[in-house]
Design a protein around this motif. Structure first.
Motif, PDB file in Angstrom:
ATOM      1  N   ASP A 205       0.858  -1.174   0.000  1.00 13.44           N
ATOM      2  CA  ASP A 205       0.000   0.000   0.000  1.00 13.44           C
ATOM      3  C   ASP A 205       0.902   1.236   0.000  1.00 13.44           C
ATOM      4  O   ASP A 205       1.854   1.328   0.781  1.00 13.44           O
ATOM      5  N   LYS A 206       0.622   2.192  -0.880  1.00 16.04           N
ATOM      6  CA  LYS A 206       1.467   3.381  -0.973  1.00 16.04           C
ATOM      7  C   LYS A 206       1.550   4.125   0.359  1.00 16.04           C
ATOM      8  O   LYS A 206       2.554   4.779   0.652  1.00 16.04           O
ATOM      9  N   ALA A 207       0.495   4.010   1.171  1.00 15.15           N
ATOM     10  CA  ALA A 207       0.507   4.691   2.470  1.00 15.15           C
ATOM     11  C   ALA A 207       1.612   4.147   3.369  1.00 15.15           C
ATOM     12  O   ALA A 207       2.135   4.861   4.238  1.00 15.15           O
ATOM     13  N   GLU A 208       1.991   2.899   3.182  1.00 21.70           N
ATOM     14  CA  GLU A 208       3.055   2.290   3.987  1.00 21.70           C
ATOM     15  C   GLU A 208       4.412   2.909   3.687  1.00 21.70           C
ATOM     16  O   GLU A 208       5.357   2.758   4.464  1.00 21.70           O
ATOM     17  N   ALA A 209       4.534   3.566   2.550  1.00 22.85           N
ATOM     18  CA  ALA A 209       5.820   4.113   2.132  1.00 22.85           C
ATOM     19  C   ALA A 209       6.214   5.348   2.936  1.00 22.85           C
ATOM     20  O   ALA A 209       7.355   5.784   2.876  1.00 22.85           O
ATOM     21  N   ARG A 210       5.264   5.937   3.669  1.00 24.18           N
ATOM     22  CA  ARG A 210       5.577   7.131   4.455  1.00 24.18           C
ATOM     23  C   ARG A 210       6.307   6.722   5.735  1.00 24.18           C
ATOM     24  O   ARG A 210       5.742   6.071   6.608  1.00 24.18           O
ATOM     25  N   LEU A 211       7.566   7.126   5.838  1.00 27.73           N
ATOM     26  CA  LEU A 211       8.371   6.731   6.982  1.00 27.73           C
ATOM     27  C   LEU A 211       7.979   7.511   8.231  1.00 27.73           C
ATOM     28  O   LEU A 211       7.794   8.725   8.187  1.00 27.73           O
ATOM     29  N   ASP A 212       7.887   6.799   9.326  1.00 26.90           N
ATOM     30  CA  ASP A 212       7.573   7.380  10.637  1.00 26.90           C
ATOM     31  C   ASP A 212       8.866   7.415  11.441  1.00 26.90           C
ATOM     32  O   ASP A 212       9.396   6.363  11.833  1.00 26.90           O
ATOM     33  N   TRP A 213       9.392   8.625  11.686  1.00 24.92           N
ATOM     34  CA  TRP A 213      10.690   8.748  12.345  1.00 24.92           C
ATOM     35  C   TRP A 213      10.681   8.198  13.772  1.00 24.92           C
ATOM     36  O   TRP A 213      11.759   7.971  14.339  1.00 24.92           O
ATOM     37  N   SER A 214       9.535   7.972  14.354  1.00 22.66           N
ATOM     38  CA  SER A 214       9.494   7.428  15.707  1.00 22.66           C
ATOM     39  C   SER A 214       9.805   5.934  15.743  1.00 22.66           C
ATOM     40  O   SER A 214      10.014   5.360  16.812  1.00 22.66           O
ATOM     41  N   ARG A 215       9.856   5.309  14.569  1.00 26.13           N
ATOM     42  CA  ARG A 215      10.155   3.887  14.516  1.00 26.13           C
ATOM     43  C   ARG A 215      11.661   3.635  14.578  1.00 26.13           C
ATOM     44  O   ARG A 215      12.483   4.555  14.510  1.00 26.13           O
ATOM     45  N   ASP A 216      12.022   2.363  14.701  1.00 26.79           N
ATOM     46  CA  ASP A 216      13.417   1.950  14.761  1.00 26.79           C
ATOM     47  C   ASP A 216      14.102   2.185  13.409  1.00 26.79           C
ATOM     48  O   ASP A 216      13.553   1.859  12.354  1.00 26.79           O
ATOM     49  N   ALA A 217      15.309   2.731  13.441  1.00 22.99           N
ATOM     50  CA  ALA A 217      16.023   3.073  12.205  1.00 22.99           C
ATOM     51  C   ALA A 217      16.291   1.846  11.344  1.00 22.99           C
ATOM     52  O   ALA A 217      16.223   1.915  10.107  1.00 22.99           O
ATOM     53  N   ALA A 218      16.601   0.712  11.953  1.00 20.14           N
ATOM     54  CA  ALA A 218      16.877  -0.502  11.183  1.00 20.14           C
ATOM     55  C   ALA A 218      15.643  -0.941  10.400  1.00 20.14           C
ATOM     56  O   ALA A 218      15.735  -1.364   9.243  1.00 20.14           O
ATOM     57  N   ALA A 219      14.467  -0.828  11.026  1.00 22.39           N
ATOM     58  CA  ALA A 219      13.230  -1.187  10.339  1.00 22.39           C
ATOM     59  C   ALA A 219      12.953  -0.238   9.181  1.00 22.39           C
ATOM     60  O   ALA A 219      12.490  -0.658   8.110  1.00 22.39           O
TER      61      ALA A 219
END
Length: 307
Positions: A205-219
């Motif tokens: 899903d294109k919406a998944e492509a938006r990176l959330d900086w609060s997540r782990d950098a490796a992920a």
């Protein structure tokens, strides 16, 4: 043998070539031509282009549920139907038409990553390996017994596109091995899939492509790899939306809040994440092309550490 091949995208082309090597493919099924490009004109699938080039008859039904489509398939008298990323559900009645049933080339080591996007999900999850299974199809989603399989390591630098190409070639090889056995009267022995370890590779899903900086950098780094060349990861960088074609994870974020620019140099632009930091190496501005971090910084002289 009389083989009917069903497939649509580029991934399936290598397998079509393998199936057609002995001139046994009597027909190709592929999805109807779809609008594509700036003009939105109807474009044939990669599989259709390959079939036409080989002089193989092409059928493009909207689905295989109605009796007319099924009767058309019966008239071909197939010994085997090979299905590779076709994109349409095969009803039970269709599965029963070929003498040897329907074989599917699937880009994972089943039962892990059943479903639509096994290549990208394997990278995203950080799997050390993936592979290809040649599966005897049944009514469930990728639930059929496995005929042959071959594993492939996932390199730390593999993008979704690179792994796609490797698995397409590996799939063709596994299919060729299976067809060779069948020609020799040695149909591969079916191995039921294990009950344990089932995972599903949901459609991208294109919406998944938006990176959330609060997540782990490796992920996030794995997502950048997995979503290249589509849909390409994107994020907010110092007030600007950019697409990210290349990035690596760093262990230390210096205690900064997620989303903070903590480094900006030729090697890359470092963004603090929930854990660690993500170094952006290849970026794309709105309406532009992919460029290095060094070139991006030349265009963004306002960008400074802490911006």
């Amino acid at each position: 043998m009389r083989i009917v091949f069903a497939g649509t995208p580029e991934f399936a082309v290598s397998s079509l070539r393998a199936a057609a090597r002995h001139h046994e493919v009597v027909a190709v099924y592929t999805q109807p031509d779809r609008p594509a490009g700036r003009g939105r004109g109807l474009a044939p699938s990669p599989v259709k282009l390959e079939a036409v080039a080989r002089g193989i008859p092409v059928f493009q039904p909207e689905n295989l549920k109605d009796e007319a489509a099924q009767q058309q398939l019966r008239a071909l008298q197939p010994d085997l139907m090979v299905v590779v990323a076709y994109g349409l559900i095969l009803p039970r009645a269709v599965l029963a038409i070929p003498t040897h049933g329907c074989w599917n080339v699937h880009a994972s080591l089943l039962p892990r990553w059943r479903g639509a996007a096994p290549i990208q999900r394997a990278i995203q999850a950080g799997d050390a390996q993936t592979g290809v299974c040649l599966m005897q199809m049944e009514a469930g989603l990728d639930t059929g017994p496995v005929l042959l399989q071959q594993a492939l390591p996932i390199l730390p630098t593999d993008t979704g596109g690179q792994l796609h190409d490797k698995l397409a070639e590996l799939g063709a090889q596994v299919l060729a091995d299976g067809l060779g056995l069948l020609r020799a009267g040695l149909k591969p022995v079916v191995q039921p899939q294990p009950v344990e370890g089932v995972t599903y590779a949901h459609k991208l899903d294109k919406a998944e492509a938006r990176l959330d900086w609060s997540r782990d950098a490796a992920a996030l780094a794995r997502t950048v790899l997995a979503f290249n060349p589509w849909p390409i990861a994107e994020a907010q960088l110092a007030g600007e939306r950019v697409r990210i074609h290349g990035a690596v994870a760093l262990e230390n974020n210096g205690g900064h809040a997620p989303g903070t620019v903590i480094g900006a140099a030729r090697e890359g632009i470092d963004i603090a994440c929930g854990q660690g930091a993500l170094r952006l190496r290849v970026l794309q501005r709105e309406g532009g092309k992919a460029i290095t971090a060094a070139d991006y910084l030349n265009a963004r002289r306002d960008l400074r550490v802490g911006a």
